[in-house]
Structures are given as structure tokens and as C-alpha cells.
Design a protein around this motif. Structure first.
Motif, PDB file in Angstrom:
ATOM      1  N   LEU A  44       1.013  -1.350  -0.025  1.00 23.83           N
ATOM      2  CA  LEU A  44       0.051   0.047   0.130  1.00 23.83           C
ATOM      3  C   LEU A  44       0.843   1.333   0.047  1.00 23.83           C
ATOM      4  O   LEU A  44       0.503   2.339  -0.942  1.00 23.83           O
ATOM      5  CB  LEU A  44      -0.925  -0.153   1.283  1.00 23.83           C
ATOM      6  N   ALA A  45       1.843   1.159   0.880  1.00 27.14           N
ATOM      7  CA  ALA A  45       2.800   2.605   0.816  1.00 27.14           C
ATOM      8  C   ALA A  45       3.502   2.772  -0.448  1.00 27.14           C
ATOM      9  O   ALA A  45       3.563   3.693  -1.129  1.00 27.14           O
ATOM     10  CB  ALA A  45       3.907   2.102   1.807  1.00 27.14           C
ATOM     11  N   SER A  46       3.847   1.417  -1.080  1.00 24.12           N
ATOM     12  CA  SER A  46       4.198   1.608  -2.799  1.00 24.12           C
ATOM     13  C   SER A  46       3.567   2.232  -3.532  1.00 24.12           C
ATOM     14  O   SER A  46       4.102   2.918  -4.370  1.00 24.12           O
ATOM     15  CB  SER A  46       4.740   0.024  -2.943  1.00 24.12           C
ATOM     16  N   CYS A  47       2.216   2.092  -3.463  1.00 29.80           N
ATOM     17  CA  CYS A  47       1.297   2.606  -4.213  1.00 29.80           C
ATOM     18  C   CYS A  47       1.744   4.470  -4.426  1.00 29.80           C
ATOM     19  O   CYS A  47       1.352   4.888  -5.287  1.00 29.80           O
ATOM     20  CB  CYS A  47      -0.055   2.522  -3.922  1.00 29.80           C
ATOM     21  N   TYR A  48       1.662   4.772  -3.018  1.00 35.89           N
ATOM     22  CA  TYR A  48       1.780   6.105  -2.754  1.00 35.89           C
ATOM     23  C   TYR A  48       3.037   6.766  -3.344  1.00 35.89           C
ATOM     24  O   TYR A  48       3.376   7.705  -4.059  1.00 35.89           O
ATOM     25  CB  TYR A  48       1.392   6.474  -1.603  1.00 35.89           C
ATOM     26  N   ARG A  49       4.151   5.900  -2.987  1.00 32.75           N
ATOM     27  CA  ARG A  49       5.626   6.160  -3.313  1.00 32.75           C
ATOM     28  C   ARG A  49       5.925   6.316  -4.966  1.00 32.75           C
ATOM     29  O   ARG A  49       6.386   7.060  -5.477  1.00 32.75           O
ATOM     30  CB  ARG A  49       6.494   5.383  -2.637  1.00 32.75           C
ATOM     31  N   GLU A  50       5.091   5.069  -5.493  1.00 25.25           N
ATOM     32  CA  GLU A  50       5.402   4.895  -6.966  1.00 25.25           C
ATOM     33  C   GLU A  50       4.556   6.049  -7.664  1.00 25.25           C
ATOM     34  O   GLU A  50       5.152   6.575  -8.913  1.00 25.25           O
ATOM     35  CB  GLU A  50       5.028   3.911  -7.340  1.00 25.25           C
ATOM     36  N   SER A  51       3.507   6.330  -7.218  1.00 21.13           N
ATOM     37  CA  SER A  51       2.817   7.382  -7.751  1.00 21.13           C
ATOM     38  C   SER A  51       3.423   8.658  -7.922  1.00 21.13           C
ATOM     39  O   SER A  51       3.294   9.285  -8.775  1.00 21.13           O
ATOM     40  CB  SER A  51       1.168   7.578  -7.045  1.00 21.13           C
ATOM     41  N   LEU A  52       3.870   9.212  -6.575  1.00 17.01           N
ATOM     42  CA  LEU A  52       4.885  10.396  -6.602  1.00 17.01           C
ATOM     43  C   LEU A  52       5.840  10.189  -7.547  1.00 17.01           C
ATOM     44  O   LEU A  52       6.502  11.300  -8.078  1.00 17.01           O
ATOM     45  CB  LEU A  52       5.256  10.544  -5.134  1.00 17.01           C
ATOM     46  N   ARG A  53       6.717   9.163  -7.569  1.00 11.56           N
ATOM     47  CA  ARG A  53       7.748   9.023  -8.556  1.00 11.56           C
ATOM     48  C   ARG A  53       7.418   9.261  -9.790  1.00 11.56           C
ATOM     49  O   ARG A  53       7.941   9.867 -10.577  1.00 11.56           O
ATOM     50  CB  ARG A  53       8.266   7.371  -8.523  1.00 11.56           C
ATOM     51  N   VAL A  54       6.151   8.792 -10.452  1.00 12.29           N
ATOM     52  CA  VAL A  54       5.839   8.940 -11.845  1.00 12.29           C
ATOM     53  C   VAL A  54       5.281  10.518 -11.886  1.00 12.29           C
ATOM     54  O   VAL A  54       5.653  11.118 -13.000  1.00 12.29           O
ATOM     55  CB  VAL A  54       4.538   7.976 -12.019  1.00 12.29           C
ATOM     56  N   ALA A  55       4.732  10.800 -11.039  1.00 11.70           N
ATOM     57  CA  ALA A  55       4.408  12.339 -10.844  1.00 11.70           C
ATOM     58  C   ALA A  55       5.585  13.293 -11.249  1.00 11.70           C
ATOM     59  O   ALA A  55       5.614  14.262 -12.035  1.00 11.70           O
ATOM     60  CB  ALA A  55       3.550  12.785  -9.607  1.00 11.70           C
ATOM     61  N   ASP A  56       6.701  12.943 -10.255  1.00  7.87           N
ATOM     62  CA  ASP A  56       8.039  13.676 -10.535  1.00  7.87           C
ATOM     63  C   ASP A  56       8.666  13.532 -12.097  1.00  7.87           C
ATOM     64  O   ASP A  56       8.752  14.561 -12.632  1.00  7.87           O
ATOM     65  CB  ASP A  56       8.969  13.092  -9.790  1.00  7.87           C
ATOM     66  N   GLU A  57       8.641  12.275 -12.747  1.00 12.62           N
ATOM     67  CA  GLU A  57       8.844  12.197 -13.794  1.00 12.62           C
ATOM     68  C   GLU A  57       8.151  12.779 -14.994  1.00 12.62           C
ATOM     69  O   GLU A  57       8.495  13.373 -16.029  1.00 12.62           O
ATOM     70  CB  GLU A  57       8.792  10.520 -14.551  1.00 12.62           C
ATOM     71  N   LEU A  58       6.752  13.200 -14.658  1.00 12.74           N
ATOM     72  CA  LEU A  58       6.032  13.819 -15.593  1.00 12.74           C
ATOM     73  C   LEU A  58       6.001  15.417 -15.375  1.00 12.74           C
ATOM     74  O   LEU A  58       5.650  16.000 -16.219  1.00 12.74           O
ATOM     75  CB  LEU A  58       4.354  13.401 -15.408  1.00 12.74           C
ATOM     76  N   GLY A  59       6.747  15.713 -14.402  1.00 13.48           N
ATOM     77  CA  GLY A  59       6.661  17.249 -13.802  1.00 13.48           C
ATOM     78  C   GLY A  59       5.475  17.740 -13.289  1.00 13.48           C
ATOM     79  O   GLY A  59       5.158  18.883 -13.051  1.00 13.48           O
ATOM     80  N   ALA A  60       4.620  16.811 -12.795  1.00 11.41           N
ATOM     81  CA  ALA A  60       3.325  17.243 -12.111  1.00 11.41           C
ATOM     82  C   ALA A  60       3.662  18.096 -10.808  1.00 11.41           C
ATOM     83  O   ALA A  60       4.643  17.793  -9.904  1.00 11.41           O
ATOM     84  CB  ALA A  60       2.472  16.158 -11.826  1.00 11.41           C
ATOM     85  N   ARG A  61       2.935  19.169 -10.487  1.00 16.85           N
ATOM     86  CA  ARG A  61       3.408  19.735  -9.302  1.00 16.85           C
ATOM     87  C   ARG A  61       2.119  19.686  -8.240  1.00 16.85           C
ATOM     88  O   ARG A  61       2.257  19.835  -7.081  1.00 16.85           O
ATOM     89  CB  ARG A  61       3.160  21.456  -9.709  1.00 16.85           C
ATOM     90  N   THR A  62       0.903  19.328  -8.667  1.00 18.59           N
ATOM     91  CA  THR A  62      -0.211  18.832  -7.933  1.00 18.59           C
ATOM     92  C   THR A  62      -0.945  17.378  -8.162  1.00 18.59           C
ATOM     93  O   THR A  62      -1.037  17.182  -9.358  1.00 18.59           O
ATOM     94  CB  THR A  62      -1.345  19.940  -8.155  1.00 18.59           C
TER      95      THR A  62
END
Length: 176
Positions: free
Chosen positions: A104-122
Motif C-alpha cells: 500500500l505504501a508503494s502505491c503512494y511512493r510509486e505514484s509520486l515517482r511517476v508524478a515527478d517524471e511527468l513534472g506534475a506539481r499537484t
């Protein structure tokens, strides 16, 4: 991949329908097929329209023939949603063999990693695995908030979008 060394993101709460949120990325509590389902997954696919489903089908045909593994995340277009991307992540089923809090923790961590790769700020997150997958709400909220706080990211705001009063209260208790 960017080096996520910015300040910790602001953590905010909203109550309502995640498909009505405006953010750079909306996180989908997906099933491993990536082809839609019930709950948040079905709502994201319905509101996002055919572009989201087409992108998910492309992922299944190319990289994820057997489906997206639990705890992993991948992005697609957001289609008709008020976002640039949907980040799909597969949460663990509570009590299933092999399911543990680290997934479950990995879902949040991996989603933030993908967000960083995309350049997402929110980024807007639902309460992953707390619906049909049965994760106890208080424990899921604790894992979600602690993981987001501990994960280095360039995301500036993480918004937890909770569907009802009970979920909102559980996440609010973790932010206090």
C-alpha cells in the motif's frame, strides 16, 4: 528522472468526487487489468472518456500484458478529466495472500515517482484500497500520510480526496 529534492509537499484534504478535482495528476485506484472497474477506477474511466481506456489498452498491449503489478504505478492521458494525467496504481487487497502494508505504501511512493517524471506539481489521491479491496480506513490513512510525508518529491501539493465523512475524518486525524 528528476532528482526529487524539493521541500515537502503541502498535504491537503478535500471531500467529494476525485473525478471533479483539478490537479496536474489524478491518481486512480486501479485494478491490475487497467481497463476500468468499480469505485474510483470505474468513475475515472467513465469521466475520463475513451482516451483513458485507449491509453490503458495500449499499455496492456505493450508493457503490461499481464496487468499492472500491485504497488506499481503508470501514467496515461487524463482524457476529459480536469487534469493532464491519470496515474494508475494497483493497491493490495486486505487480507489476501502476500498483501502487506508495504504494498500500500508503494502505491503512494510509486505514484509520486511517476508524478515527478511527468513534472506534475499537484497530485490528487483517493484512499487507495479502502473500498472493495477492504483495507481498514484508519490504517490506510496512516500509511498514506506517513508515506507521502517520507517520500522525496518535487510535487508541491498532495491532495487526499476522500469520498465520505468517515474517510475524511480518518485522514484528518493523521494530518493533525
Amino acid at each position: 528522472m528528476t532528482d526529487p529534492t524539493g521541500p515537502a509537499p503541502a498535504l491537503t484534504l478535500a471531500q467529494g468526487d476525485i473525478t471533479r478535482e483539478h490537479a496536474d495528476a489524478l491518481v486512480n485506484a486501479a485494478n491490475s487489468s487497467l481497463l476500468g472497474g468499480g469505485g474510483v477506477d470505474g468513475a475515472i474511466h467513465r469521466r475520463g472518456g475513451p482516451a483513458v481506456l485507449a491509453a490503458c489498452r495500449d499499455l496492456r498491449a505493450s508493457r503490461y500484458g499481464r496487468g499492472l503489478p500491485t504497488g506499481q504505478a503508470v501514467a496515461t492521458t487524463a482524457g476529459d478529466l480536469d487534469a493532464r494525467w491519470v496515474i494508475h496504481t494497483v493497491g493490495p487487497v486486505y487480507g489476501a495472500p502476500g498483501a502487506d502494508p508495504s504494498l500500500l505504501a508503494s502505491c503512494y511512493r510509486e505514484s509520486l515517482r511517476v508524478a515527478d517524471e511527468l513534472g506534475a506539481r499537484t497530485v490528487a489521491f483517493p484512499a487507495i484500497s479502502t473500498g472493495a479491496y477492504g483495507w481498514p480506513l484508519d490504517e490506510a490513512a496512516r500509511i498514506a500520510v506517513a508515506t507521502v510525508r517520507a517520500t522525496p518529491t518535487r510535487v508541491e501539493e498532495v491532495r487526499f480526496v476522500l469520498f465520505d465523512d468517515r474517510a475524511h475524518a480518518a485522514f484528518a486525524a493523521q494530518l493533525d
